[in-house]
Design an enzyme around this catalytic site. Structure first.
Site, mmCIF file in Angstrom:
data_model
loop_
_atom_site.group_PDB
_atom_site.id
_atom_site.type_symbol
_atom_site.label_atom_id
_atom_site.label_comp_id
_atom_site.label_asym_id
_atom_site.label_seq_id
_atom_site.Cartn_x
_atom_site.Cartn_y
_atom_site.Cartn_z
ATOM 1 N N CYS A 82 -3.052 0.078 7.270
ATOM 2 C CA CYS A 82 -2.283 1.327 7.175
ATOM 3 C C CYS A 82 -2.530 2.236 8.374
ATOM 4 O O CYS A 82 -1.602 2.856 8.891
ATOM 5 C CB CYS A 82 -2.607 2.026 5.862
ATOM 6 S SG CYS A 82 -2.035 1.089 4.429
ATOM 7 N N HIS A 121 0.846 -1.190 0.000
ATOM 8 C CA HIS A 121 0.000 0.000 0.000
ATOM 9 C C HIS A 121 0.886 1.247 0.000
ATOM 10 O O HIS A 121 2.031 1.212 0.469
ATOM 11 C CB HIS A 121 -0.882 0.023 1.247
ATOM 12 C CG HIS A 121 -2.015 -0.946 1.208
ATOM 13 N ND1 HIS A 121 -3.229 -0.687 1.811
ATOM 14 C CD2 HIS A 121 -2.133 -2.179 0.659
ATOM 15 C CE1 HIS A 121 -4.041 -1.699 1.623
ATOM 16 N NE2 HIS A 121 -3.393 -2.631 0.935
ATOM 17 N N CYS A 170 -6.770 2.235 5.261
ATOM 18 C CA CYS A 170 -7.427 0.971 5.623
ATOM 19 C C CYS A 170 -6.970 0.576 7.034
ATOM 20 O O CYS A 170 -6.118 1.244 7.622
ATOM 21 C CB CYS A 170 -7.030 -0.108 4.609
ATOM 22 S SG CYS A 170 -5.308 -0.657 4.779
ATOM 23 N N GLU A 213 0.806 3.935 1.845
ATOM 24 C CA GLU A 213 1.228 4.391 3.170
ATOM 25 C C GLU A 213 2.366 3.535 3.727
ATOM 26 O O GLU A 213 3.322 4.058 4.304
ATOM 27 C CB GLU A 213 0.052 4.340 4.160
ATOM 28 C CG GLU A 213 -1.124 5.210 3.772
ATOM 29 C CD GLU A 213 -2.215 4.464 3.027
ATOM 30 O OE1 GLU A 213 -3.395 4.759 3.268
ATOM 31 O OE2 GLU A 213 -1.895 3.587 2.194
#
Length: 162
Positions: free
Chosen positions: A89, A56, A86, A58
């Site tokens: 993260c 991801h 999410c 992040e």
């Protein structure tokens, strides 16, 4: 809330990262981490490219920022991310001790900075995260909407309704 010029500047940089993700067929989420008014890390979604649920925007940016600062604690940093984080993260942000996160658009289906749950403000955790939302919201939201609209069009061409 009045938008701060620096927040808009850094969110525009996160949007550039999100567009990189879109250009390789990834969900367009981008992130930058700022330390002392300087971008020290950038990230964008690469889940499909890396075949990893951990890729991801992040997480990528947090790893890079930690290397740059030589510490897993990012206590004097601000994260700018185009879509509300999410659960994975949001948890990583709390664990990295990032004090402030600026979010472009909310994520009602998976957002864990207030939409579904707010992992940033659980008082039992040893760290809470300040957040600002809606910075360049229209641009961030439209990027996501346009990406999924195009994805649906492509899927329809591949498997048209009979």
């Amino acid at each position: 809330m009045q938008k701060k010029p620096l927040d808009c500047k850094y969110m525009a940089e996160a949007l550039k990262q999100a567009k990189k993700a879109a250009s390789i067929g990834e969900v367009p989420i981008g992130c930058v981490i700022v330390y002392q008014n300087k971008i020290i890390a950038r990230g964008y979604n690469r889940r499909n490219v890396e075949a990893s649920t951990l890729a991801h925007a992040e997480i990528s940016a947090i790893k890079k920022a930690g290397k740059k600062l030589g510490d897993w604690r990012l206590e004097e940093c601000t994260m700018y991310v185009t879509l509300e984080p999410c659960p994975m993260c949001a948890g990583a942000i709390v664990q990295a001790r990032i004090p402030r996160v600026v979010i472009g658009t909310l994520n009602p289906k998976a957002g864990c900075a207030g939409s579904i749950i707010d992992l940033f403000q659980i008082k039992e955790f040893n760290h809470q995260v300040e957040k600002d939302t809606g910075i360049l919201e229209e641009e961030c939201s439209n990027l996501m909407k346009d990406f999924f609209k195009e994805l649906r069009k492509k899927k329809k061409k591949i498997a048209p309704d009979t």
